[in-house]
Design a protein around this motif. Structure first.
Motif, short mmCIF file in Angstrom:
data_model
loop_
_atom_site.label_atom_id
_atom_site.label_comp_id
_atom_site.label_asym_id
_atom_site.label_seq_id
_atom_site.Cartn_x
_atom_site.Cartn_y
_atom_site.Cartn_z
N THR A 25 -30.56 7.51 -24.22
CA THR A 25 -31.20 7.69 -22.91
C THR A 25 -31.76 6.39 -22.34
O THR A 25 -32.40 6.39 -21.30
N THR A 26 -31.51 5.25 -23.03
CA THR A 26 -32.02 3.97 -22.54
C THR A 26 -31.41 3.64 -21.17
O THR A 26 -30.22 3.76 -20.97
N ALA A 27 -32.27 3.23 -20.23
CA ALA A 27 -31.86 2.83 -18.87
C ALA A 27 -31.38 3.99 -18.01
O ALA A 27 -30.83 3.77 -16.94
N LEU A 28 -31.60 5.25 -18.45
CA LEU A 28 -31.29 6.40 -17.60
C LEU A 28 -32.53 6.80 -16.81
O LEU A 28 -33.66 6.59 -17.25
N ASP A 29 -32.32 7.41 -15.65
CA ASP A 29 -33.44 7.95 -14.87
C ASP A 29 -34.22 8.95 -15.69
O ASP A 29 -33.68 9.62 -16.57
N VAL A 30 -35.52 9.10 -15.38
CA VAL A 30 -36.35 10.05 -16.16
C VAL A 30 -35.83 11.48 -16.05
O VAL A 30 -35.87 12.24 -17.02
N THR A 31 -35.29 11.84 -14.88
CA THR A 31 -34.78 13.21 -14.72
C THR A 31 -33.50 13.40 -15.53
O THR A 31 -33.32 14.44 -16.18
N VAL A 32 -32.62 12.39 -15.52
CA VAL A 32 -31.38 12.46 -16.30
C VAL A 32 -31.73 12.45 -17.79
O VAL A 32 -31.17 13.19 -18.59
N GLN A 33 -32.70 11.60 -18.16
CA GLN A 33 -33.15 11.52 -19.55
C GLN A 33 -33.65 12.88 -20.03
O GLN A 33 -33.29 13.34 -21.13
N LYS A 34 -34.48 13.52 -19.22
CA LYS A 34 -35.01 14.84 -19.60
C LYS A 34 -33.88 15.84 -19.79
O LYS A 34 -33.88 16.63 -20.75
N THR A 35 -32.90 15.82 -18.88
CA THR A 35 -31.76 16.74 -18.97
C THR A 35 -30.95 16.49 -20.24
O THR A 35 -30.54 17.44 -20.91
#
Length: 568
Positions: free
Chosen positions: A186-196
Motif C-alpha cells: 500500500t506504499t504511495a497509494l491514496d488513503v482510500t485505495v489503501q483502506k480498500t
C-alpha cells in the motif's frame, strides 16, 4: 505445527569479494489464517528476509549462512531451503505467493493484465483456455476491479496504481495459496485505495484461510491488519508479540520511535519526534515529550498571516489535455483542472489533498509554468504569469521552485550531487566563481543535514531520505520565495519523513518560505498546513483551516478521505 517457521535465519551479501551479514538470527512463526506484520525502516532486512522464504534472492550475491525455513505441507514440515529448484518452482506462486511493492515494475508492460494472471494458472493448474479466462474474470471481480472484461484486455499502463495493485493481488491469490507475502503493497497509494486494499486482503484471508506476512514501514497500516508484529532494525528482530501489546505498550526505543514519529491526529507538536530522539533518550534514560502548539498560538499566527496581501491568486484556472482525435470528429479533451479559484498568502503552507488523478500535480505544475494554461489567470505578486515570455518565465523560476515526488528520477544519475546543486546557480548566474559556488553548495548541504564529504557522491550512493534532502538543497540554491512540494515525502519511511517535515518547517522559519504542500497523506497535510484545499475530479470542493477541516468536514468526499486515515 505452525504453517511457517523461520528459525535463526542469517543472510550475507557479497560485494567486491567482501561478505557482509545483513540479516542476523531472525526467528518467527506464522499460523494459518493469521497475519504477521514485519515492520522497520528501509534497509532493516524485511524484504530480504521474506524473499529468502521463496528463494528469490540472487544466488551469486547472497548466501544463507545459517538457519532453517520450515513450511507445513499437510502437517508434515518440509525445508524450503533444501527443496530442489523444480519443487521450489511448483511451490512458488502456488502454495506461497508474493505481492511486490511496485506493481508497475512487477507487471510485464507488454502483456495484458488478463494474460499475466492466466500464466499463473497455466503453470500450476491444468485448465482449458476458456476455464482460465473464466477464473481470471472471477478473480478480477473478487478483488473488486471495475469492468473486469475491459481490464482483462488492458495493459498495465492503461490502469491506475490501485487497479494495478489489485491485479497483483488477483495473481497472487489465483491458486489459493497457503501463505501470502505482501511487500509494502500500500506504499504511495491514496488513503482510500489503501483502506480498500487492506479490507480486500482481510476478506480474501477469511475466505481462503490464508496466512499473511505483511511487510511495511508504516505502523498505522499494521495496526489495521496484523495479529502479531515483529519489529526489525539493522537485520535483527528487536521486538515481537501480539499487535495490541506492541501498540499499547512498546518496550524497545526503536518501536516507540516508529509509533511516535508519525504526525498525530489529536494534537499539534511544534516538532515531530524522530527515531534518533528515542535511541538517544535510551542512553540518557529520558522520556520524550514533544512541545505542543496551542489553539491560541495557532489562531494568533493565522491572524497575522491572513492580514497580508496574497502572494499568489488563481482565477478561474482551466487546464485540459487532448485525449484522442477520431476521423471526421473534433478532438476530445480531458479537463484536469476545472475553473479553480484560490489565494495563497506569504509565509503560508497551503495543503492540497485528493486521490490520484484528481488534478493536484497538474495544478502544481501549471502554477510553476511547466504546463500552459487553457483559461484563467495566475497572479504572482499581482503580475499575470500565464502569458509571460520565456525570458521572464525563466526569471520567475528563481522565485518559484518545485520539489518532486521521486528524488531519484529528478536527479541526473551521471553527475555528483555537488554538481546537481551547483548547476542552477551557474545557469542563473546567482553565484559567480567556481570556488564561491562550491562554498555555497557546502553551506546548503549543511543546512539540509548532509555532510561536506557528500559533495562528490552520486545519487545512487544515498538513501531515499538523503536524496530528498539533496533535492531540497537544489531548490534552496535558487533562493526561492515560493516552493511547491509535490508528494515530496510520500515514499519515505515514517522516521525519515519526520526528519524531512521538520526540515521544511525549520526552513520556513529561517527563510519565510511559502509552500503549497501536495499529498495524498492527510495526516501529514494536516500537520504541515495552515489551510487545506480538497480536490476531486479537477475541482476544489472544500477549503478550511487545517484543524477545522479535519474536525468538521463539510463535504462527503472529505469525510471519506478522513475516515480512511489509519487511526494508530
Amino acid at each position: 505445527m505452525a504453517l511457517l517457521e523461520v528459525n535463526n535465519l542469517s543472510i550475507s551479501f557479497q560485494s567486491e569479494g567482501i561478505s557482509k551479514e545483513v540479516v542476523h538470527n531472525v526467528s518467527f512463526t506464522l499460523e494459518k489464517g493469521r497475519t504477521l506484520g514485519i515492520v522497520g525502516e528501509s534497509g532493516s532486512g524485511k524484504s530480504v528476509t521474506c524473499s529468502s522464504i521463496i528463494r528469490l534472492l540472487p544466488e551469486k550475491q547472497s548466501t544463507i549462512t545459517s538457519g532453517e525455513i520450515l513450511f507445513s505441507n499437510e502437517d508434515k514440515p518440509i525445508s524450503l531451503l533444501n527443496l530442489s529448484e523444480k519443487k521450489m518452482q511448483d511451490t512458488r506462486g502456488n502454495r506461497i505467493s508474493m505481492i511486490f511493492q511496485e506493481p508497475m515494475t512487477a507487471l510485464n508492460p507488454v502483456v495484458t493484465c488478463g494474460k499475466q494472471v492466466s500464466e499463473i494458472l497455466q503453470r500450476h493448474r491444468k485448465m482449458s483456455s476458456n476455464a482460465m479466462k473464466k477464473r481470471v474474470l472471477e478473480l478480477f471481480r473478487e478483488v473488486m476491479l471495475p469492468s473486469p472484461q475491459k481490464i482483462y484486455h488492458s495493459y498495465p499502463h492503461q490502469i491506475s496504481g490501485g487497479q494495478k495493485q489489485r491485479v497483483m493481488i488477483a495473481m497472487a491469490m489465483a491458486c489459493e495459496p497457503d501463505i501470502l507475502i505482501a511487500d509494502e503493497p500500500t506504499t504511495a497509494l491514496d488513503v482510500t485505495v489503501q483502506k480498500t486494499i487492506l479490507e480486500l486482503m482481510a476478506k480474501l484471508q477469511e475466505k481462503y484461510n490464508t496466512g499473511i506476512i505483511f511487510i511495511t514501514h508504516d505502523l498505522g497500516v499494521i495496526a489495521e491488519i496484523a495479529d502479531e508484529v515483529a519489529v526489525m532494525l539493522n537485520g535483527e528482530i528487536v521486538e515481537s508479540g501480539e499487535a495490541k501489546t506492541i501498540f499499547n505498550n512498546p518496550q524497545h526505543p526503536y518501536t516507540q520511535g516508529l509509533l511516535a514519529c508519525r504526525p498525530p491526529l489529536d494534537q499539534r507538536p511544534e516538532k515531530l519526534l524522530t527515531i534518533k530522539d528515542f535511541m538517544q533518550s535510551k542512553q540518557e534514560n529520558q522520556k520524550q515529550h514533544p512541545t505542543l502548539v496551542s489553539e491560541a498560538q495557532r489562531k494568533q499566527k493565522h491572524e497575522r498571516l491572513y492580514a497580508q496581501t496574497p502572494i499568489m491568486e488563481i482565477q478561474n484556472l482551466v487546464k485540459r489535455f487532448p485525449t484522442r482525435k477520431q476521423l471526421f470528429k473534433s478532438r476530445e479533451y480531458f479537463t484536469a483542472v476545472d475553473s479553480t479559484n484560490f489565494y495563497v498568502y506569504p509565509g503560508e503552507t497551503l495543503g492540497l489533498v485528493g486521490e490520484s488523478g484528481c488534478g493536484k500535480t497538474t495544478l502544481g505544475r501549471t502554477l510553476m509554468g511547466m504546463l500552459k494554461v487553457n483559461e484563467g489567470k495566475i497572479l504572482y505578486k499581482n503580475q499575470d504569469i500565464t502569458s509571460l515570455p520565456p525570458n521572464k518565465l525563466r526569471q520567475l523560476r528563481k522565485k518559484v521552485q518545485i520539489i518532486f515526488q521521486d528524488p531519484y528520477s529528478s536527479l541526473n544519475p551521471r553527475i555528483t550531487i555537488g554538481s546537481a546543486i551547483e548547476e542552477p546557480m551557474r545557469v542563473h548566474q546567482l553565484v559567480k566563481g567556481k570556488k564561491q559556488r562550491k562554498q555555497k553548495v557546502l553551506e546548503l548541504l549543511d543546512k539540509v543535514g548532509l555532510d561536506s564529504n557528500h559533495y562528490n557522491r552520486y545519487p545512487h550512493e544515498f538513501s531515499g531520505g538523503q536524496r530528498q534532502r539533496v533535492c531540497i538543497a537544489r531548490a534552496l540554491a535558487m533562493q526561492p520565495e515560493f516552493i511547491i512540494c509535490d508528494e515530496s515525502v510520500s515514499a519515505l519511511d515514517v522516521s525519515v519523513q519526520a526528519q524531512v517535515l521538520n526540515l521544511f518547517n525549520e526552513l520556513k522559519e529561517d527563510f519565510g518560505f511559502t509552500y503549497i504542500f501536495i499529498s495524498h497523506d492527510l495526516s501529514v497535510v494536516r500537520y504541515m498546513s495552515d489551510r487545506v484545499l480538497v480536490m476531486k475530479d479537477g475541482k476544489l470542493i472544500e477549503s478550511n483551516e487545517a484543524d477545522e477541516l479535519y474536525a468538521h468536514p463539510q463535504n462527503d468526499y472529505t469525510k471519506t478521505l478522513i475516515e480512511a486515515i489509519p487511526k494508530q
